[in-house]
Design an enzyme around this catalytic site. Structure first.
Site, PDB file in Angstrom:
ATOM      1  N   CYS A 123      27.529 -27.941 -69.941  1.00  0.00           N
ATOM      2  CA  CYS A 123      28.143 -29.216 -69.590  1.00  0.00           C
ATOM      3  C   CYS A 123      27.324 -30.347 -70.205  1.00  0.00           C
ATOM      4  O   CYS A 123      26.130 -30.455 -69.951  1.00  0.00           O
ATOM      5  CB  CYS A 123      28.156 -29.333 -68.078  1.00  0.00           C
ATOM      6  N   ASN A 157      23.089 -26.966 -82.324  1.00  0.00           N
ATOM      7  CA  ASN A 157      23.805 -26.199 -83.347  1.00  0.00           C
ATOM      8  C   ASN A 157      25.299 -26.366 -83.153  1.00  0.00           C
ATOM      9  O   ASN A 157      25.822 -26.115 -82.063  1.00  0.00           O
ATOM     10  CB  ASN A 157      23.448 -24.711 -83.225  1.00  0.00           C
ATOM     11  N   GLU A 158      25.968 -26.829 -84.173  1.00  0.00           N
ATOM     12  CA  GLU A 158      27.433 -26.919 -84.164  1.00  0.00           C
ATOM     13  C   GLU A 158      27.983 -27.392 -82.819  1.00  0.00           C
ATOM     14  O   GLU A 158      28.742 -26.675 -82.149  1.00  0.00           O
ATOM     15  CB  GLU A 158      28.036 -25.567 -84.540  1.00  0.00           C
ATOM     16  N   CYS A 165      34.177 -30.235 -65.450  1.00  0.00           N
ATOM     17  CA  CYS A 165      33.620 -30.166 -64.096  1.00  0.00           C
ATOM     18  C   CYS A 165      33.703 -31.536 -63.414  1.00  0.00           C
ATOM     19  O   CYS A 165      34.072 -32.530 -64.043  1.00  0.00           O
ATOM     20  CB  CYS A 165      32.177 -29.682 -64.153  1.00  0.00           C
ATOM     21  N   CYS A 168      31.851 -34.254 -65.162  1.00  0.00           N
ATOM     22  CA  CYS A 168      32.542 -34.756 -66.367  1.00  0.00           C
ATOM     23  C   CYS A 168      33.726 -35.632 -65.985  1.00  0.00           C
ATOM     24  O   CYS A 168      34.008 -36.629 -66.655  1.00  0.00           O
ATOM     25  CB  CYS A 168      32.972 -33.590 -67.261  1.00  0.00           C
ATOM     26  N   GLU A 322      24.512 -24.154 -93.665  1.00  0.00           N
ATOM     27  CA  GLU A 322      24.726 -22.711 -93.536  1.00  0.00           C
ATOM     28  C   GLU A 322      25.805 -22.283 -94.517  1.00  0.00           C
ATOM     29  O   GLU A 322      26.781 -23.011 -94.745  1.00  0.00           O
ATOM     30  CB  GLU A 322      25.243 -22.329 -92.139  1.00  0.00           C
ATOM     31  N   TRP A 330      33.317 -12.696 -89.106  1.00  0.00           N
ATOM     32  CA  TRP A 330      34.347 -13.182 -88.177  1.00  0.00           C
ATOM     33  C   TRP A 330      35.645 -13.590 -88.864  1.00  0.00           C
ATOM     34  O   TRP A 330      36.581 -14.034 -88.199  1.00  0.00           O
ATOM     35  CB  TRP A 330      33.787 -14.348 -87.347  1.00  0.00           C
ATOM     36  N   HIS A 373      26.796  -9.634 -90.271  1.00  0.00           N
ATOM     37  CA  HIS A 373      27.016 -10.891 -91.006  1.00  0.00           C
ATOM     38  C   HIS A 373      26.074 -10.920 -92.211  1.00  0.00           C
ATOM     39  O   HIS A 373      24.900 -10.570 -92.098  1.00  0.00           O
ATOM     40  CB  HIS A 373      26.719 -12.073 -90.071  1.00  0.00           C
TER      41      HIS A 373
HETATM   42  C1  GLA Z   1      27.893 -20.574 -87.280  1.00  0.00           C
HETATM   43  C2  GLA Z   1      26.625 -20.654 -86.467  1.00  0.00           C
HETATM   44  C3  GLA Z   1      25.620 -19.606 -86.823  1.00  0.00           C
HETATM   45  C4  GLA Z   1      26.265 -18.272 -87.074  1.00  0.00           C
HETATM   46  C5  GLA Z   1      27.326 -18.444 -88.129  1.00  0.00           C
HETATM   47  C6  GLA Z   1      28.006 -17.163 -88.522  1.00  0.00           C
HETATM   48  O1  GLA Z   1      27.924 -21.364 -88.383  1.00  0.00           O
HETATM   49  O2  GLA Z   1      26.019 -21.918 -86.526  1.00  0.00           O
HETATM   50  O3  GLA Z   1      24.684 -19.531 -85.768  1.00  0.00           O
HETATM   51  O4  GLA Z   1      26.822 -17.796 -85.884  1.00  0.00           O
HETATM   52  O5  GLA Z   1      28.312 -19.307 -87.632  1.00  0.00           O
HETATM   53  O6  GLA Z   1      28.913 -17.371 -89.559  1.00  0.00           O
END
Ligand code: GLA
Length: 687
Positions: A123, A157-158, A165, A168, A322, A330, A373
């Site tokens: 959250c 990260n991302e 909740c 929020c 990345e 995936w 991966h």
């Molecule tokens: C994202 C994430 C990574 C990893 C990649 C796999 O970009 O930031 O940690 O999981 O996907 O493609």
């Protein structure tokens, strides 16, 4: 900023090459960690993103810290001259935290509390999570902020997702009170309250959109999406307090994403707002190369489009944070990059403004969902496999390209991308429910310029567009009075503006304009759209434009002309023989309205006229066939030209004069042949 000035976006003045390094998965294997250091040198990598998901190793129990392993890793990387991008670990929490403070866990839109697990599952309003992340970040900053190997902070990260909740909901209501200046009537007006009896009599009645509750109030949906962006940014701002305080000279980024499969910009957060809080834009690119639904060149065009958008967010180089050197785990089908594709796709990133090639991840995990991966080091721990060798080749190439670092890509053409307009358009129940395809439509307009190697900026509405020769605003469904006023000034001052069907229909509250199309748009275009017909796939219609015929698909808008000139004419239906495309001189400039969705050939021919009239040119002129892309970055004294073959056949390219190969130093003749997926990087001193 002077056109050719260099901007170094991190503390390094060389091309970064490396990626996410997760030694915390291997701490019981000192021999593996020792091999990593040897393999780093062999692969010509120089920069490593550390600690992205390391919270449970850094703080295995609440208040018990374990930084020594990270000290050693950083020291070992520094010993070989490597650099570090240090992450904050907020992308995934340790289990003890979820157990002790359940408020950190998300509640989904159906109001179901999520269990601990996965990642990015917290959250953003939680006071506890904000305290915990800032406390951890302070410890990291105090310990490593002055480390000479540190060149940048990688925050979380991302960032993505949303929480519904109670905290929020409270935060959302507070955000709304501020936005509507405590005036509930103003909110009811903006959200078209009386519709289906949706007038609120108290702020506490307002809830975020939900499949088990409200989803039909478009003003609410739009404000909720804006709030989610703002709340994510607010969480991010809370994370970086220690960094801004203790390390003001270390730049800050967070890794942006794309929505894959169609490779369109990430949809859920308004990156145009987020960009203002970052020092550097970085993104994670995972195009499905060699897929079975589009050509390699089509996909390359889409990559170029996102690159040009993310670069333009700050009008300076970005970082590829990345990518995969081979395959991901995936995609529906996880295909390996064919030989040569890794170098080619990496150089394309540089060509569009990246100053790095980074991977997820350095060493392939042994267990859990990412064990297959692609990575630099495979389970075989070898420097001899194909993928490792291709990575090393990219590294050797990057070592020759230091002159390119910091250079930019000035453009005379801009295409406008607007997250808010896209959200509102997707919400709109009308038109074709699956054919709106705003990002894809922008890609179609971008295509002609990409095919002709003409630099394009993909900008957002708040950016200054006054200096472009040509501004293209396809499907700008939602538009504020302020943006309309700026478009008017742009054309009045001599700019060329292209707009299309389904533009200028609602204001910033997603309320339609009353009294027909906006008066200022009518002034600019000398006409007004009166109705938009939506076509079934089997419906056939064409337009004629400059004596040629073009197919109409999905949308045909009927236009009512005042002073505009007819450029294209419908051939069928009840609007047969009426205007489909118009132009209009307005003060010093000229505007064009494309009323129908037309095929690629129309875009090529339509924009060709403008390309010639406005003398829009590639940086270096060349002749080549389809699927070859010649993109350039402009240095202080030289242009750096990336010649890329995105086809499965050999291709000929003819330049006006010979150029120097930046990697080999050899003189490249005017006629050049590139093999399948081959790339050359050439230098041309500026005259
Ligand atoms: C994202 C994430 C990574 C990893 C990649 C796999 O970009 O930031 O940690 O999981 O996907 O493609």
């Amino acid at each position: 900023m002077p056109k050719h000035q260099k901007t170094y976006v991190t503390k390094a003045d060389f091309m970064l090459h490396g990626g996410d390094y997760n030694p915390d998965q291997w701490l019981d294997r000192p021999e593996i960690l020792a091999d990593d250091i040897k393999l780093m040198k062999l692969s010509h990598t120089n920069t490593f993103s550390l600690g992205i998901f390391a919270w449970s190793t850094l703080e295995p129990e609440e208040g018990v810290y374990n930084f020594e392993w990270l000290d050693t890793i950083i020291e070992n990387i520094a010993k070989i001259g490597g650099r570090v991008i240090l992450a904050t670990p907020s992308g995934a929490r340790p289990a003890w935290m979820s157990q002790k403070y359940p408020e950190v866990l998300r509640v989904n839109e159906s109001r179901v509390k999520q269990l601990h697990g996965g990642r990015h599952n917290h959250c953003f309003s939680s006071v506890v999570y904000r305290e915990k992340t800032q406390q951890m970040n302070r410890l990291l900053t105090e310990r490593y902020g002055k480390n000479p190997a540190l060149i940048m902070w990688h925050i979380s990260n991302e960032y993505s997702g949303e929480c519904h909740c109670d905290n929020c909901q409270q935060a959302f209501r507070g955000w709304l009170k501020e936005k509507y200046k405590n005036d509930l009537q103003a909110l009811n007006d903006a959200w078209w309250g009386p519709f289906w009896s949706h007038t609120f009599s108290d702020w506490s009645q307002i809830e975020s959109p939900s499949p088990i509750g409200e989803s039909a109030v478009h003003g609410l949906n739009l404000d909720w999406r804006r709030f989610v962006t703002d709340q994510t940014i607010d969480f991010f701002e809370n994370e970086i307090v220690p960094m801004r305080e203790l390390t003001p000279d270390i730049p800050i980024t967070t890794n942006f994403m794309a929505d894959t499969f169609d490779l369109i910009p990430f949809q859920s957060l308004d990156y145009s707002k987020f960009a203002k809080h970052l020092d550097v834009i970085s993104w994670d690119a995972y195009p499905a190369w060699h897929n079975d639904w589009e050509t390699t060149a089509d996909l390359a065009m889409k990559v170029g489009f996102i690159d040009d958008l993310y670069r333009s967010l700050k009008q300076k180089p970005f970082l590829l944070m990345e990518s995969t050197p081979s395959l991901v785990n995936w995609h529906e089908v996880n295909k390996a990059k064919r030989p040569g594709m890794h170098l080619l796709s990496s150089m394309q990133m540089l060509a569009h403004g990246s100053d790095s090639i980074m991977y997820f991840q350095w060493r392939k995990s042994r267990g859990s969902s990412e064990k297959f991966h692609g990575s630099v080091v495979d389970h075989d721990n070898s420097s001899e496999n194909r993928v490792f060798k291709e990575v090393a080749k990219v590294g050797e190439t990057l070592e020759k390209l230091s002159d390119v670092v910091g250079t930019n890509r000035p453009a005379d053409v801009a295409i406008m991308y607007d997250w808010e307009s896209n959200w509102a358009l997707n919400d709109a129940q009308g038109f074709g429910l699956s054919t709106k395809q705003y990002p894809q439509t922008l890609q179609e307009h971008y295509r002609t310029f990409w095919e002709q190697d003409i630099p394009v900026d993909v900008i957002t509405k708040e950016q200054d567009f006054s200096n472009y020769k040509l501004l293209i605003v396809p499907m700008l469904y939602l538009v504020s009075e302020a943006t309309i006023a700026r478009l008017k000034v742009f054309v009045a001052g001599g700019g060329r503006l292209v707009m299309t069907y389904i533009s200028g229909l609602v204001n910033e509250h997603d309320l339609t304009f009353l009294g027909g199309w906006h008066k200022d748009l009518q002034d600019i275009f000398g006409m007004k759209p009166t109705e938009t017909d939506t076509l079934y796939p089997k419906d056939k219609n064409t337009i004629t434009y400059q004596d040629k015929k073009y197919e109409v698909k999905d949308y045909a808008t009927v236009l009512d002309l005042a002073t505009a000139t007819i450029e294209g004419i419908y051939q069928e239906d009840f609007y047969e023989n009426t205007a489909a495309v118009t132009s209009h001189s307005y003060q010093e400039g000229k505007s064009y309205y494309i009323g129908a969705r037309l095929d690629d050939q129309f875009h090529r021919d339509f924009y060709q006229t403008l390309i010639e009239e406005l003398a829009l040119k590639p940086v270096v002129s060349s002749k080549h066939g389809k699927g070859v892309s010649v993109q350039a970055r402009q240095g202080v004294e030289s242009d750096y030209v990336f010649v890329m073959n995105f086809t499965e056949e050999a291709q000929q390219i003819a330049f006006d004069s010979s150029l120097t190969d930046l990697v080999t130093g050899e003189i490249v003749p005017e006629q050049l042949t590139l093999k399948q997926y081959e790339v050359r990087i050439l230098e041309q001193p500026r005259k």
